[in-house]
Enzyme design. Structure first.
Site, PDB file in Angstrom:
ATOM      1  CG  HIS A  28      56.686  25.704   2.851  1.00  0.00           C
ATOM      2  ND1 HIS A  28      56.359  26.598   3.844  1.00  0.00           N
ATOM      3  CD2 HIS A  28      55.875  24.627   3.047  1.00  0.00           C
ATOM      4  CE1 HIS A  28      55.387  26.095   4.593  1.00  0.00           C
ATOM      5  NE2 HIS A  28      55.081  24.908   4.140  1.00  0.00           N
ATOM      6  CB  CYS A  29      61.490  28.446   5.179  1.00  0.00           C
ATOM      7  SG  CYS A  29      61.953  29.647   3.921  1.00  0.00           S
ATOM      8  CG  MET A  30      58.905  31.544   8.524  1.00  0.00           C
ATOM      9  SD  MET A  30      57.286  31.207   9.248  1.00  0.00           S
ATOM     10  CE  MET A  30      56.676  32.872   9.491  1.00  0.00           C
ATOM     11  NE  ARG A  32      64.585  33.116   1.359  1.00  0.00           N
ATOM     12  CZ  ARG A  32      65.862  33.397   1.461  1.00  0.00           C
ATOM     13  NH1 ARG A  32      66.770  32.507   1.092  1.00  0.00           N
ATOM     14  NH2 ARG A  32      66.260  34.555   1.941  1.00  0.00           N
TER      15      ARG A  32
END
Length: 531
Positions: A28-30, A32
């Site tokens: 995951h990113c910030m 998504r």
């Protein structure tokens, strides 16, 4: 086991992406949840869109489910637990090739089945076409720095708060401790970059951290290269990235000829020794020159061509966010923070979010009869004000087409406003990366003091809001008949419409263009969206 909203979301998502056996990777990113999927044809996109927690979908190199900040960090570990528990006995799924996909359609299949197979083949070909070497490399660079963002944000907020205390003369006994807490991570960020670089490019992570640690070691001050004494930290994150990348190739080379019985001794030694010497006598010097050039170029760009630079940077940033390529700018931001104490690029780029908010507000006012879309805007607007643009991009502006372009115009205007003041000598920057919008105020720093810096940034936001609103209100739609206007572009029934309207040819293809929340009523039929 107690069920939480985040575990329930994870449990709802898993079967809709083909089950645990179809999931090959989870990250995951910030905002998504990024999934590697063996067979994307197993994804039930319609049902995914209907989940209340899902704000959007992006079908790119990974299958990306937009959940928003905070939420994604809590859903991801729950999702990983479910995948781990369900794959212990489940057989792996092998993704079919395009030819295999076409071959699965029986001769007597219905026309719908043929069209579905054709669509799957076209999407697979499109992903392959978009997977250019440059874009793949930028994504890998982003994968190195994205895990560092939480620490950058936390340390940046502390640094900003400490700067405020210093300016006010408050708590003088506490500010040195706060400075140490805020600066500790930045002093050793090269080690973390080296670790993640080796991990991303297939090396041993701890060896990547070891060779990058040479850069920040105080003892390099006794090393002279080309008649110049090295400085601890010289080259910064760029030097660390280059050193770890070189170390990964040296390690892989060693494993091609070192006997297995000696591998544990020889390979790490040669990796650290050879890479360390090259780092000291070449990479640190070269990377130091590169980082100095970046700082000089950024300062010159905004102080000399500020209006034009702000116009271009603010106007083009939304497409980068849409594609997820904005994270490739993290090394530049980090280098500027290391060198100058703040990045002058982020406040300019943050203006794109202001244009997006202004455009969404104009759509809200003009499409007064579209209750579904107005509900989407109300739910996504708070995140947009705090700089999280995906919900408004995928739920509002991109599906409508022209409002995405007018939002870019708002971002360009806000960027030009901030760039104008840079030309006048009032540079503003951010002590950390990650937040934007209103959330960036605690991180602001600049050459003119706290209040002027905040005032310039606020003026840029207001300019972005106003131009984004005005451009969308007057130019985001056309046609007047009987006092009723119709939208320029209705929500497309398939993803290609959104992509063709607003994105360049070699972009990621967003698959979610509908309103994100299940309770909403369906959007108005195409051509019936009244303003």
């Amino acid at each position: 086991m107690r069920t939480t909203p985040h575990s329930a979301t994870a449990a709802a998502i898993l079967p809709l992406v083909g089950g645990a056996a179809n999931v090959t990777s989870v990250a995951h990113c910030m905002t998504r949840l990024r999934l590697g999927l063996a067979d994307r044809s197993l994804v039930d996109e319609g049902s995914l869109r209907a989940l209340p927690a899902v704000l959007g979908l992006v079908d790119d190199d990974t299958y990306q489910i937009v959940l928003g900040p905070g939420t994604v960090a809590k859903v991801t570990p729950e999702f990983e637990k479910l995948v781990a528990s369900e794959t212990t006995e489940a057989p792996a799924i092998v993704a079919p090739t395009t030819a295999e996909t076409a071959a699965t359609v029986e001769p007597g299949a219905t026309e719908a089945a043929r069209l579905a197979a054709r669509g799957a083949a076209l999407k697979a070909a499109q992903r392959q076409r978009h997977a250019t070497p440059v874009r793949l490399f930028l994504r890998r660079i982003a994968n190195i720095f994205v895990p560092l963002i939480p620490a950058l944000i936390g340390c940046g907020v502390i640094a900003g708060g400490n700067g405020l205390l210093l300016n006010l003369g408050w708590l003088p006994s506490l500010t040195p401790a706060l400075a140490a807490v805020a600066s500790g991570f930045m002093a050793l960020i090269a080690v973390f970059v080296g670790h993640h670089t080796a991990k991303e490019f297939g090396g041993t992570p701890i060896l990547g951290g070891a060779v990058a640690a040479v850069i920040v070691y105080a003892g390099v001050a006794s090393v002279t290269v080309f008649g110049t004494t090295l400085t601890p930290g010289q080259g910064g994150v760029l030097g660390a990235l280059a050193a770890a990348l070189l170390g990964t190739y040296v390690e892989k080379w060693c494993r091609t000829w070192v006997p297995d019985t000696l591998d544990v001794l020889v390979t790490p030694t040669l990796t650290v020794l050879l890479t360390g010497l090259v780092t000291l006598y070449g990479l640190m010097y070269a990377a130091g020159a590169a980082t100095s050039a970046i700082g000089t170029a950024a300062t010159w760009l905004l102080s000399t061509t500020g209006v034009f630079a702000g116009l271009i940077l603010g106007g083009l940033f939304l497409p980068l966010v849409m594609l997820g390529l904005h994270q490739a700018l993290i090394p530049l931001h980090t280098t500027l923070i290391e060198q100058q104490g703040y990045t002058v690029l982020l406040p300019v780029l943050a203006m794109a979010g202001a244009g997006q908010v202004g455009a969404a507000l104009a759509v809200y006012v003009r499409l007064r009869h579209d209750h579904s879309l107005r509900t989407t805007i109300r739910s996504a607007l708070p995140a947009g004000l705090l700089g999280v643009g995906e919900p408004l991009i995928y739920g509002v502006s991109l599906p409508l087409g022209r409002p995405f372009l007018t939002a870019c115009a708002g971002g360009a205007a806000g960027g030009a406003f901030v760039g104008l003041f840079s030309m006048l000598g009032d540079r503003i920057g951010s002590t950390a990366i990650g937040p934007s919008g209103w959330a960036l105020f605690p991180l602001l720093a600049g050459s003119g003091g706290l209040l002027p810096t905040a005032a310039i940034y606020a003026g840029g936001l207001l300019t972005g809001y106003a131009v984004g609103f005005g451009a969308t209100y007057f130019f985001g739609s056309f046609g007047v008949a009987g006092g009723v206007c119709e939208a320029d572009i209705a929500v497309p029934t398939d993803t290609s419409a959104a992509t063709d309207t607003a994105a360049p040819a070699d972009t990621a293809t967003p698959t979610d263009t509908a309103a994100p929340h299940a309770p909403h009523a369906p959007h108005a039929p195409e051509g019936n969206r009244t303003l």
